[in-house]
Design a protein around this motif. Structure first.
Motif, PDB file in Angstrom:
ATOM      1  N   THR A  42       0.838  -1.205   0.000  1.00  0.00           N
ATOM      2  CA  THR A  42       0.000   0.000   0.000  1.00  0.00           C
ATOM      3  C   THR A  42       0.871   1.252   0.000  1.00  0.00           C
ATOM      4  N   ASP A 162      -5.525  -1.624  -5.027  1.00  0.00           N
ATOM      5  CA  ASP A 162      -4.950  -2.110  -3.771  1.00  0.00           C
ATOM      6  C   ASP A 162      -5.893  -3.144  -3.159  1.00  0.00           C
ATOM      7  N   GLU A 163      -5.531  -4.401  -3.297  1.00  0.00           N
ATOM      8  CA  GLU A 163      -6.349  -5.510  -2.817  1.00  0.00           C
ATOM      9  C   GLU A 163      -7.809  -5.373  -3.233  1.00  0.00           C
TER      10      GLU A 163
END
Ligand SMILES: Nc1ncnc2c1ncn2[C@@H]1O[C@H](COP(=O)(O)OP(=O)(O)OP(=O)(O)O)[C@@H](O)[C@H]1O
Ligand SMILES: [Mg+2]
Lengths: 225, 294
Positions: A42, A162-163
């Protein structure tokens, strides 16, 4: 497209989140950024759209060094980088249509253009019939598709996710990954940070592995190890 | 683009205003009260100014002329006094005329039987240029020992009036400054709360590439609206309140020199009306800079 040179991030408490990270991402490449929790995925992504600042090192986007970008120009940088979050970040009191239109409104698109662009992108993510729903009336996968739609509605050359499948079931995760591949095929550079081993192993893309702030592996057709 | 920005600000601002109606209502009410007191103190200090002007115009020094001084010398004395820099005007008052006036004023006393002849001397009444120079003037008048018999003035009262005007000015200005700061703080706090209530939205705006100006706009507009509505409320209260007060004075204290000039009242309303939105803008600007670090 994206060049990262000796990037370091040391937090105020002295914690080293990134250590001398070097990475080249070509135009229209698709990259998985993997690694255990706390590896710095991140942190790295946030730095690419200047949501966070590196302690040292440099990121170049189209050969333009980000440290030379003045605060006032950050919005223009961000218009060229779509971002998708695990927790969606949708506005709860606005409909699907309004949520996507909001991004274009902020970029001063005309009303007619907003209408056209939003319908196109809703078609792409397959949610045209839900445009007047509110976020709490959608499933997790649908919310993530809306979030992706918002990120790419103005056709940015780069998409960071991000994920994006962090809170989704396996089937829905598959759909989302396919959608991201589809977007990549439309000439968009895509970087996906993920924990999802199965997907990474099956999709056979370039995989960059981070561990405690360092890149420990970078494979063209990689696996999650 | 500018027009679409303004439309965006107004639209977003009203969404914000509508979302936290109670908070806006209370802060508008507080600002209205504070601006009312602000305007009231301006009106009070305008009136104090007018009272002290009125009283200085009434302030006279009465100089009685030595008995048996020839008319020519009196004339020369009057001219000399009139030329003095601290003197506004010097007027000769003939003792016979003064006696007639005196008798007219006190008709209830049987002066003709009480007093034989005219007991009053010739005199010169002097009007002062400035109230606080009165002592200085009296000192220089005292040097005219050949022609002047006595100098009559209310030195004590004039001194008190000067002190009163000075202190009321200082107190008035401090209260006004204090109220402006209080209003500013109320607005900073209100806007801070609306920013926090919409921090999610603001973050999303930042992420999708909104310029800082666009993010600030709705909040600045909200601050201005709060200040403006507060000022309008204050102006209504001030307008009708002051009319009522002037009416009371006209009825019950007609000699009191209350300022009833409409242009004065309207200038004060204008000051309050512009101060409100300006403080609103300033307050929300400070607030956004603090809470968003834009
Ligand atoms: N403000 C901060 N101060 C100190 N340390 C921080 C701060 N922000 C993040 N970190 C640390 O930096 C490290 C990297 O965080 P990051 O969020 O990039 O990890 P990640 O790889 O995204 O993990 P996950 O897969 O769980 O999302 C973590 O160990 C975290 O504790
Ligand atoms: Mg993370």
């Amino acid at each position: 497209m994206i060049k990262i040179k000796n990037l370091e991030k040391i937090h105020k408490n002295g914690f080293k989140a990134l250590k001398k990270v070097n990475l080249h991402v070509g135009k229209n490449e698709f990259i998985y950024l993997v690694g255990p929790s706390g590896a710095g995925k991140t942190t790295l992504l946030n730095m690419i759209f200047k949501f966070d600042r590196p302690t040292s090192g440099e990121i170049y986007i189209d050969n333009c060094p980000l440290t030379s970008i003045h605060d006032r120009q950050i919005p223009h940088l961000r218009r060229n980088i779509g971002v998708v979050f695990q927790d969606f970040k949708l506005l709860p009191k606005r409909t699907v249509y309004e949520n996507i239109a909001f991004a274009l409104k902020v970029m001063h698109y005309s009303r007619a253009n907003i209408r056209r662009k939003v319908s196109q992108v809703l078609d792409l993510v397959g949610l045209t019939q839900k445009e007047s729903y509110f976020p709490n009336q959608l499933s997790g996968g649908e919310k993530q598709r809306i979030c992706i739609a918002r990120a790419i509605v103005n056709d940015p050359p780069i998409l960071l996710a991000d994920e994006p499948t962090g809170s989704l079931d396996p089937d829905t995760s598959w759909e989302i990954m396919h959608l991201l591949s589809k977007i990549n095929a439309r000439n968009t550079t895509v970087i996906v940070a993920t924990h999802n081993k199965g997907l990474v192993d099956d999709l056979r893309k370039r995989v960059v592995t981070l561990e405690s702030g360092k890149i420990i592996r970078d494979q063209q057709i990689g696996f999650y190890q | 683009m500018l027009l679409s920005n303004i439309k965006f600000f107004i639209y977003e601002a009203f969404i914000g205003l509508n979302r936290s109606r109670l908070m806006f209502f209370t802060s508008i009410a507080t600002i209205a009260v504070s601006l009312t007191v602000f305007g009231f103190f301006i009106l009070v200090s305008v009136n104090i100014h007018s009272i002290s002007n009125y009283m200085s115009s009434k302030f006279e020094i009465l100089v009685t002329v030595k008995e048996n001084l020839p008319q020519q010398d009196i004339k020369r004395l009057r001219a000399k006094l009139a030329r003095m820099p601290l003197v506004n005007s010097a007027l000769f008052v003939d003792k016979d005329k003064a006696w007639v006036e005196f008798k007219k004023k006190y008709t209830h006393l049987d002066l003709a039987t009480l007093i034989v002849g005219n007991p009053l001397p010739h005199s010169i009444t002097i009007q002062v240029v400035e109230l606080n120079k009165i002592k200085q003037l009296v000192a220089s008048l005292k040097k005219e020992t050949d022609s002047i018999d006595d100098i009559i003035y209310s030195g004590d009262l004039s001194e008190k009036l000067i002190v009163f005007a000075k202190y009321s000015q200082i107190i008035g200005v401090s209260i006004v400054v204090f109220l402006l700061l209080a209003t500013l703080l109320i607005i900073i706090n209100t806007i801070r709360l609306t920013v926090l209530a919409r921090i999610e939205e603001v973050t999303i705006m930042q992420l999708v590439g909104a310029t800082n100006g666009l993010i600030r706009g709705p909040f600045l507009f909200e601050g201005m609206i709060i200040g403006l509505i507060g000022a309008l409320g204050a102006n209504l209260i001030l307008h009708f309140g002051y009319q009522y007060i002037t009416q009371l004075f006209v009825e019950f204290a007609p000699y009191f020199p209350i300022v009833s000039d409409k242009t004065v009242l309207f200038s004060v309303l204008l000051i309050v009306g512009t101060t409100g939105p300006l403080i609103g803008l300033l307050g929300s600007n400070i607030s956004i800079s603090r809470s968003l670090k834009l």
